[in-house]
Write an enzyme that holds these catalytic residues in place. Structure first.
Site, PDB file in Angstrom:
ATOM      1  N   ASP A   1     -37.983   3.980  -5.683  1.00  0.00           N
ATOM      2  CA  ASP A   1     -38.368   3.724  -7.159  1.00  0.00           C
ATOM      3  C   ASP A   1     -38.555   2.521  -7.807  1.00  0.00           C
ATOM      4  O   ASP A   1     -38.515   2.298  -9.251  1.00  0.00           O
ATOM      5  CB  ASP A   1     -36.925   4.325  -8.190  1.00  0.00           C
ATOM      6  CG  ASP A   1     -36.329   5.360  -8.030  1.00  0.00           C
ATOM      7  OD1 ASP A   1     -37.125   6.140  -8.045  1.00  0.00           O
ATOM      8  OD2 ASP A   1     -34.509   5.374  -7.282  1.00  0.00           O
TER       9      ASP A   1
ATOM     10  N   HIS B   1     -24.361   7.746 -11.042  1.00  0.00           N
ATOM     11  CA  HIS B   1     -23.850   7.722 -12.284  1.00  0.00           C
ATOM     12  C   HIS B   1     -24.634   8.735 -12.928  1.00  0.00           C
ATOM     13  O   HIS B   1     -23.038   8.754 -13.795  1.00  0.00           O
ATOM     14  CB  HIS B   1     -24.695   6.552 -12.580  1.00  0.00           C
ATOM     15  CG  HIS B   1     -25.899   6.079 -13.188  1.00  0.00           C
ATOM     16  ND1 HIS B   1     -26.845   6.043 -11.595  1.00  0.00           N
ATOM     17  CD2 HIS B   1     -26.750   6.593 -13.800  1.00  0.00           C
ATOM     18  CE1 HIS B   1     -27.694   6.100 -12.243  1.00  0.00           C
ATOM     19  NE2 HIS B   1     -28.265   6.867 -13.612  1.00  0.00           N
TER      20      HIS B   1
ATOM     21  N   ASP C   1     -28.117  11.889  -5.826  1.00  0.00           N
ATOM     22  CA  ASP C   1     -29.512  11.358  -6.744  1.00  0.00           C
ATOM     23  C   ASP C   1     -28.121  10.829  -8.044  1.00  0.00           C
ATOM     24  O   ASP C   1     -27.934  12.098  -8.084  1.00  0.00           O
ATOM     25  CB  ASP C   1     -30.634  11.719  -6.762  1.00  0.00           C
ATOM     26  CG  ASP C   1     -31.950  11.369  -7.845  1.00  0.00           C
ATOM     27  OD1 ASP C   1     -31.797  10.146  -7.427  1.00  0.00           O
ATOM     28  OD2 ASP C   1     -32.105  12.126  -8.651  1.00  0.00           O
TER      29      ASP C   1
END
Length: 1533
Positions: free
Chosen positions: A628, A530, A527
């Site tokens: 999302d 980045h 999750d």
């Protein structure tokens, strides 16, 4: 021939750092590291952390790999070290050059996923994943009934959001305890544990064939996590991160402002609790600038206390015996030093710099006061700069804050939170505050109390457009102060530091969390990948892979750059990157993404098993929607769910979706606020039942069919993809299998706009589908049904009951309701096309066809594949054996071709335009592109080798193949028109092409290539088998160079060589096709292609004998070498061998060196060939027994070769003087009259051969001026008259050899006799040999000593330590020019040189003359040097016009061989270290020739290059002597 092991080659290049390049490999592959040209010949060591077999992986533990050299040869072209890849993950490699790190990168090995009771493999491209929000699964004992929906819908992987205890916000990603299963899943009377979850996961894997993965969240923990209160060091708090104090003060001030706004305290100032317009926003801005910022004075955290600093400065100035403790750097200026504790006015300055900057002119109080005032002024200036900087941050903070307010309260697409309250404050808080509220000033006192400040922790979030490799909470980042964080107020950001020792509890806690996950799940989704520090994720994944070696790692990356994505993918070994179809703004873009994320074009070339490792893009998990994403029904329409999901599923990669999409839930299922449960599976449920679903619900039935199809296409190798945008809403996607040539074509009519409110045309364009439609796999339409419209249920996450799909599977085309009719048309003799007319392809519909080739073409492909299996096992699948094919195809191609001689192979593989024209043909011309370089197979292979690896199916070459059979027929007809085995080979091609012509045109390039490459590689093997063991056991480089022998040596329609003596044995004969008479057909050697390949300009004495040792003797073609030596011997006249041979009858005897090269070749022949000395007795048919005889026919006058040799020696000692026959413009349009006078002789004193005059050029540097404009016509650029150094060397070599033979009585003469002044004088070979030996170095070496008495012209010396280019030239300065010719003498007569002097001269040559591929023909310091040859230029420049500088600088290749061979010889005399260094140098230089050879479409080495190795368009593209001397160098190595 064909091995099926997949091998990838990674070329290592100097300083090439490939950390951002993704190299993906599969388990079972072999990876070979090989040296690129920049590293060949250097000491390179490759290190990797890929473990030894049986060892566990340790990221820090590197081992070196052993080099393997399959040919045990000295050159590095084949040297490799390898890894057999049997383990998944990310592995690093780097390499050292000597002890310096030179480059490196990562390789990612894909995991193998096993599923089912039988543990069968689930290929990554077959994955169909569905995401479930764990909290919506309800109590654990109800999970199975809810998860069954995914199983029934055809998914084979489930992704659970975290299953751990959730934090206060109830967000799926805010975890209160990473180690504990969410208690919501338990019942009051039954507590469930991880092992219960594990049992269910195992059951799903074994019984349902469904794998499970779940998230790992490493960046943050819930703000109410108990353990974070016990270990506050795990967060960014005001004790361990004091740089956040100013941001915290601002955060608290904004919280108080928010509370005041909520209570209506700012109503008078224009800010009510409900904010709904720009005026109110402007009022907020004003309040912050006028009320908040002045109160909290943030700038003070960055400033110096002026009063204190001045007092301290004054004290230091007045100290009597003050010393400056450390002398400051004079470049250092006074600047503010930030207080590490961030106290108000706590910053300081360096007093040493202050004292060195402000110096009083005396010790009086006035001077000290003045100094302090200057100091104060400077501090105030510095403080003011900090004030400005903070102002700049504050401006950004206000902008960000108002942007946030606008989004949350006013924006149409925002959440519209309504009035400001404590629950929904004006802005999200950035820090936790677990204390009673107080006034702003009282609160601030806490930040300096460590016992309380450690609980003031920073929340996590994300920063738009930030560098993902930078941690935004670390010092140096102002994100919190500038309010740039989009903050998650429920989570605390975790602070790992750089290594486990920096925060032991946190690392251990998260490792345990990872291990629990890896124990029970086959994969993880990283999750917020980045924002996860790379070193943390690496450490955790290493721990996970120890427990789950084939861990499937999925991640979402929002870095905005493929390079940055690759850093994460390569470092972490990410298996699949999540890609979102929702990012497509229309159907066209959706189709583009399908093409981007996987597969190769339809009709792609077959790639060899052994091939270069190419950079890849990350494997995709292509999701129609992620949890999302916003709801596509809101953004597009409910009718788009089916077509978009079909398009996504047709991509050749993993595909996925999120629970709720298939049920058509018309809103986003919130990871934070959704508390209802998912529906359960019930086959008999009615549409009105909100808690249950079945195949009649939403698009579930179609989803099941599409998922099955996706898995089938992945498993059965449908790896080729074609996307066709039929119109603005219709996307057709083809998946094609390159082995069985079946296609599956989906046609989807998307509905990005709602069909009820938007116009869609009734007219749907016709479609043409190539091939025969076997069946309709699926047709499905989105329809409305008569039930109550959607109402949001209280307990279950329900979808739209009034929309469903009507589906029909595996039906015949005639039964379709979507297709009106299908006509059959043929596009060409073998093109079978079905025209589809649609009747009912309404928006929201899809139809999927299974298409085969028409039966005729299918059989042809099967037969082709059957015959191609002799070349590669790749073609076994889809092959078809039949009895009635052409009988020639029953014989293996290798057997047919094995009868070809090397001379015949020249015709099959090579022959340039001019050679082919002599035979009445020509090279194949591709319209709108260019002609092939060769008429033979190499011409085609050179182009295919360029386009195959890039799969460039749009190339004009491929267009030409698809457009018609011209090229195919050219290949076979050209060979059939010849005779013997060549025609047999042509017939084999014709038989193969018979089937090739029957397959669809789009497949022809791929199969044409497969037939050609199979035949071509077989033919090369047959060529090498006929050569010497040096070639057969040689490296790839040696083998490819040796093909130069096949390329250059051939027999044309007309013989190029004069006829040999009829009494000579083993002379090849053929039947003349026209006269039907028997005639000799000896191989001749072309000087270079394409300029010197045919007619009288094919054969040159000098070129032939410089190239003969390399191209014929080293390759073991002894008979051809003998015949050429003897043929030239027959043309001897005036004691010379001709340069331009012109079949003997048009010969020109205008060169002084060809005869000496010829003699050198005879010597080499005698030494290298078994019983080579026999050649001395071979009969030579003299064409010109006397200087003036007419050409005699072969056999009229025969002489043994040794007599001819003696005549040469005799004539030189006697002196040669004659005028060329037919002197004048008819034989040379540029030569001046005196140039036609030829002289040669031997100097009595020195024994040196000399000759020539200032108007002719009798050595290899033979450029004659041609420009009237520049007035150089008839003037040689390089006359090199006198004694040229290489001729002296060659004559010494011959004299020494004849002396040895005469001592052994093999050569019957031991002296030469001449008439001088009427007397016969004899000179023995011994005496002649000694004369040259005694005089050479004395007269040719330019001494380091300026006073050397041997130097006739000390004033002309401009480089010392070299060897002269000539001795006794008519223009003495020419003797002193530095050129590469002395290296030839070093190789053929090394005894003439003193090792030390030779070594010094070679060093100078290396520094001054050595280029990338060739040797400069003149010292670049010479005033006439020019390195660029342009034969077309005609201007006033005497030194350049019409290519006058041909040998005055351009870099010729053949001397490089002699330079390197000389260097190798003398390095051995200079000691082991010099020798080792030289071997490295030679390998490194030759690696450039290897690269050129590989890349050249001519598969050769050029005659010359311009300076620094630049391409020269006037050079021959491939030159015999260039290839030969490089081959000789490798032979010496």
């Amino acid at each position: 021939m064909g091995h099926s092991k997949q091998i990838r080659i990674l070329l290592l290049n100097e300083m090439e750092k490939l950390e951002k390049t993704l190299f993906r490999l599969e388990q079972g592959f072999e990876l070979q590291f090989r040296l690129g040209p920049t590293l060949q010949g250097k000491a390179v060591t490759v290190y990797t952390n890929y473990p030894f077999p049986g060892e566990t992986f340790n990221r820090e533990k590197f081992r070196s790999l052993e080099w393997e050299n399959p040919t045990e040869r000295e050159d590095d072209s084949d040297k490799y070290c390898k890894l057999n890849l049997q383990q998944a993950g990310s592995f690093q490699y780097y390499f050292l050059q000597g002890n310096e790190k030179s480059g490196g990168g990562y390789i990612v090995v894909d995991p193998i996923l096993y599923v089912g009771a039988d543990n069968h493999v689930l290929p990554l491209d077959c994955v169909t994943l569905q995401t479930f929000l764990a909290k919506c699964l309800g109590p654990f004992d109800e999970w199975e009934s809810r998860l069954r929906v995914a199983k029934e819908s055809g998914y084979n992987m489930i992704h659970f959001t975290p299953l751990q205890t959730l934090g206060l916000s109830r967000s799926c990603y805010s975890l209160a305890n990473q180690l504990e299963l969410n208690p919501d899943f338990s019942r009051p009377n039954k507590k469930y544990t991880w092992s219960d979850v594990g049992q269910l996961v195992e059951k799903m894997k074994k019984e349902w064939n469904v794998l499970c993965i779940t998230d790992v969240v490493y960046n943050h923990t819930a703000a109410n996590s108990k353990w974070i209160q016990e270990h506050p060091e795990s967060a960014y708090n005001l004790v361990n991160s004091p740089h956040l104090k100013p941001a915290w003060v601002l955060d608290r001030a904004l919280w108080h402002l928010s509370c005041d706004v909520a209570e209506g305290k700012y109503k008078e100032k224009g800010v009510p609790a409900l904010i709904e317009n720009d005026h109110q926003m402007n009022c907020i801005r004003k309040i912050i600038w006028e009320d908040i910022f002045p109160k909290i004075q943030l700038w003070e955290f960055f400033q110096v206390d002026v009063y204190k600093a001045v007092e301290q400065f004054r004290r230091l100035l007045t100290q009597e015996n003050r010393k400056i403790t450390t002398k400051p750097d004079p470049k250092e200026h006074l600047k503010i030093i930030q207080d590490p504790e961030y106290r108000r006015l706590g910053c300081t300055v360096d007093m040493n710099i202050a004292l060195a900057t402000f110096i009083p002119h005396d010790k009086g109080p006035a001077a000290i006061d003045e100094c302090c005032n200057w100091f104060r002024k400077r501090i105030e200036e510095l403080n003011s700069e900090k004030h400005q900087l903070v102002n700049y941050h504050q401006e950004q903070a206000v902008n960000c804050l108002l942007g946030n307010v606008f989004y949350e309260r006013m924006a149409g697409h925002g959440p519209k939170l309504g009035p400001v309250t404590r629950k929904h404050p004006l802005v999200t808080r950035y820090f936790t505050f677990p204390f009673e509220e107080m006034t702003v000033s009282t609160e601030e006192s806490m930040i300096h109390n460590p016992n309380k400040a450690c609980f003031l922790m920073a929340h996590n979030g994300w920063v738009m457009g930030d560098d993902p490799l930078r941690n935004f909470a670390e010092p140096g980042s102002e994100v919190y102060l500038r309010r740039e964080l989009i903050c998650w107020g429920d989570s605390v950001k975790l602070r790992y530091g750089n290594k486990p020792e920096d925060c032991p509890y946190l690392w251990a806690h998260m490792k345990k969390y990872t291990e629990i996950t890896a124990t029970y799940f086959q994969g993880v989704r990283l999750d917020n990948c980045h924002s996860t520090p790379l070193h943390v994720a690496e450490y955790m994944l290493d721990a996970a892979r120890k427990l789950q070696p084939n861990l499937y790692v999925v991640a979402e990356l929002f870095t905005g750059s493929e390079d940055l994505d690759n850093i994460f993918v390569t470092r972490l070994g990410i298996s699949s990157l999540i890609r979102e179809a929702m990012s497509a703004y229309n159907s066209h873009e959706e189709g583009r993404l399908v093409y981007r994320y996987g597969g190769e074009p339809v009709g792609s070339f077959v790639q060899p098993c052994l091939r270069p490792l190419m950079p890849a893009i990350a494997h995709a998990l292509f999701m129609d929607i992620t949890h999302d994403n916003e709801c596509p029904i809101v953004h597009r329409s409910e009718y788009d769910a089916l077509p978009s999901t079909t398009i996504v599923s047709m991509a050749c990669c993993a595909s996925g979706s999120t629970k709720g999409y298939d049920e058509l839930v018309p809103h986003q299922i919130s990871v934070v606020s959704e508390e209802r449960f998912y529906t359960k599976w019930n086959p008999g449920a009615s549409p009105s039942n909100t808690g249950e679903v079945n195949f009649q619900s939403g698009i579930i039935a179609a989803r099941c069919a599409i998922n099955k199809l996706h898995q089938e296409l992945g498993a059965q190798g449908f790896i080729q993809v074609y996307v066709d945008q039929v119109d603005e809403d219709i996307v057709a996607v083809t998946r094609h299998s390159p082995s069985i040539h079946q296609s599956v074509v989906s046609v989807s009519r998307t509905a990005f706009r709602n069909p009820k409110t938007s116009f869609y045309s009734k007219e749907v364009p016709q479609m043409c589908i190539p091939g025969k439609i076997e069946e309709v796999v699926l047709e499905a339409r989105t329809i409305e049904r008569n039930t109550k419209p959607y109402q949001k249920d209280k307990n279950s996450i329900n979808g739209m009951p009034n929309i469903t799909v009507e589906i029909r599977e595996h039906i015949q085309l005639s039964e379709s309701k979507i297709v009106k009719q299908a006509g059959v048309a043929t596009k060409g003799p073998n093109e079978y096309i079905q025209e589809i007319e649609f009747e009912n392809l309404s928006p929201g519909s899809v139809i999927i066809f299974r298409v085969s080739l028409d039966p005729h073409a299918q059989v042809a492909v099967g037969i082709l594949r059957n015959h191609l299996t002799q070349f590669s096992p790749h073609f076994k699948s889809g092959s078809l054996a039949v009895e009635n094919s052409d009988p020639i195809l029953k014989i293996p191609f290798a057997f047919i071709a094995s009868k070809l001689t090397l001379a015949e192979l020249n015709q099959v593989l090579y022959r340039c335009e001019a050679e082919e024209q002599e035979d009445g043909g020509g090279c194949y011309d591709i319209p709108n592109w260019s002609s092939l370089k060769y008429a033979g197979l190499q011409g085609l292979m050179s182009v295919l080798a360029e386009i195959r690896p890039k799969n460039d199916l749009g190339h004009p070459f491929c267009d030409n193949l698809r457009s018609g059979d011209w090229m195919i027929d050219y290949v076979s007809n050209r060979l059939i028109s010849r005779s013997g085995t060549i025609a047999e080979v042509g017939k084999w091609f014709q038989a193969m092409f018979f089937y090739l012509k029957q397959i669809p045109r789009y497949l022809i390039p791929c199969y044409f290539d497969a037939i050609l490459i199979g035949a071509y590689t077989t033919l090369l093997d047959i060529a090498w088998k006929q050569m010497s063991s040096f070639v057969q056991n040689g490296s790839t480089f040696v083998k490819h160079l040796s093909l130069g022998s096949v390329q250059m040596c051939g027999v044309g329609k007309c013989p190029s060589l004069p006829l040999l003596s009829p009494s000579l044995m083993d002379v090849p004969y053929r039947l003349n096709e026209i006269t039907k008479e028997k005639e000799q057909c000896c191989v001749s050697l072309a000087a270079g292609l394409p300029h010197f390949s045919s007619g009288i300009f094919r054969c040159w004495g000098r070129d032939t004998f410089i190239a003969l040792r390399g191209l014929l003797l080293i390759t073991g073609r002894y008979l051809e070498a003998r015949n050429i030596i003897l043929a030239f011997a027959g043309t001897l006249r005036h004691g010379l061998i001709p340069n331009l041979l012109g079949e003997g009858t048009y010969a020109r005897y205008n060169c002084r060196d060809a005869v000496w090269w010829w003699l050198q070749c005879i010597q080499d022949y005698c030494k290298m060939v078994p019983n080579g000395l026999d050649i001395l007795k071979c009969p030579v048919s003299r064409m010109y027994p006397t200087d003036d005889s007419v050409p005699l026919s072969a056999g009229t006058l025969d002489q043994p070769l040794f007599e001819v040799i003696q005549e040469v020696m005799q004539r030189h000692i006697q002196g040669i003087q004659f005028r060329e026959r037919n002197a004048g413009p008819q034989i040379d349009r540029n030569m001046k009259d005196e140039g036609f006078n030829i002289t040669a002789g031997v100097d009595e004193e020195t024994g040196f051969v000399y000759g020539g005059n200032r108007l002719n050029c009798g050595t290899w540097m033979d450029k004659m001026g041609e420009s009237d404009r520049a007035r150089n016509r008839g003037i040689p650029a390089t006359p090199r008259d006198g004694s040229a150094v290489e001729i002296v060397g060659l004559s010494k070599s011959t004299v020494r050899w004849l002396l040895e033979l005469s001592k052994k009585r093999i050569f019957p003469y031991h002296e030469v006799r001449v008439k001088r002044h009427g007397k016969v004088v004899t000179i023995s070979y011994d005496e002649w040999n000694k004369k040259i030996q005694d005089n050479f170095e004395k007269l040719f070496h330019v001494s380091e000593d300026p006073x050397d008495f041997n130097e006739k012209h000390p004033n002309l010396v401009h480089k010392r330590g070299i060897y002269k280019d000539s001795y006794g030239a008519s223009s003495p300065w020419c003797d002193y020019q530095l050129r590469p010719n002395f290296t030839i003498a070093m190789v053929v007569a090394p005894e003439l040189f003193t090792a030390e002097k030779a070594w010094k001269a070679l060093e100078i040559a290396e520094k001054k003359l050595l280029g990338p591929l060739g040797m400069k023909t003149l010292d670049p310091d010479d005033m006439v040097y020019c390195g660029i040859y342009d034969n077309a230029l005609d201007n006033d420049n005497y030194n350049l016009a019409k290519g006058f500088n041909y040998h005055q600088g351009p870099e010729w290749l053949w001397p490089v061989g002699y330079f390197l061979r000389a260097k190798l010889y003398f390095s051995k005399l200079m000691g082991p270290e010099a020798n080792a260094k030289t071997v490295f140098l030679v390998k490194n230089i030759l690696s450039r020739h290897y690269v050129h050879l590989e890349r050249s479409p001519w598969k050769g080495l050029p005659e010359l290059t311009n300076e620094n190795g630049q391409y020269c368009p006037f050079s021959c593209e491939t030159q015999a002597w260039s290839i030969a001397t490089v081959l000789e160098t490798l032979y010496d190595l």
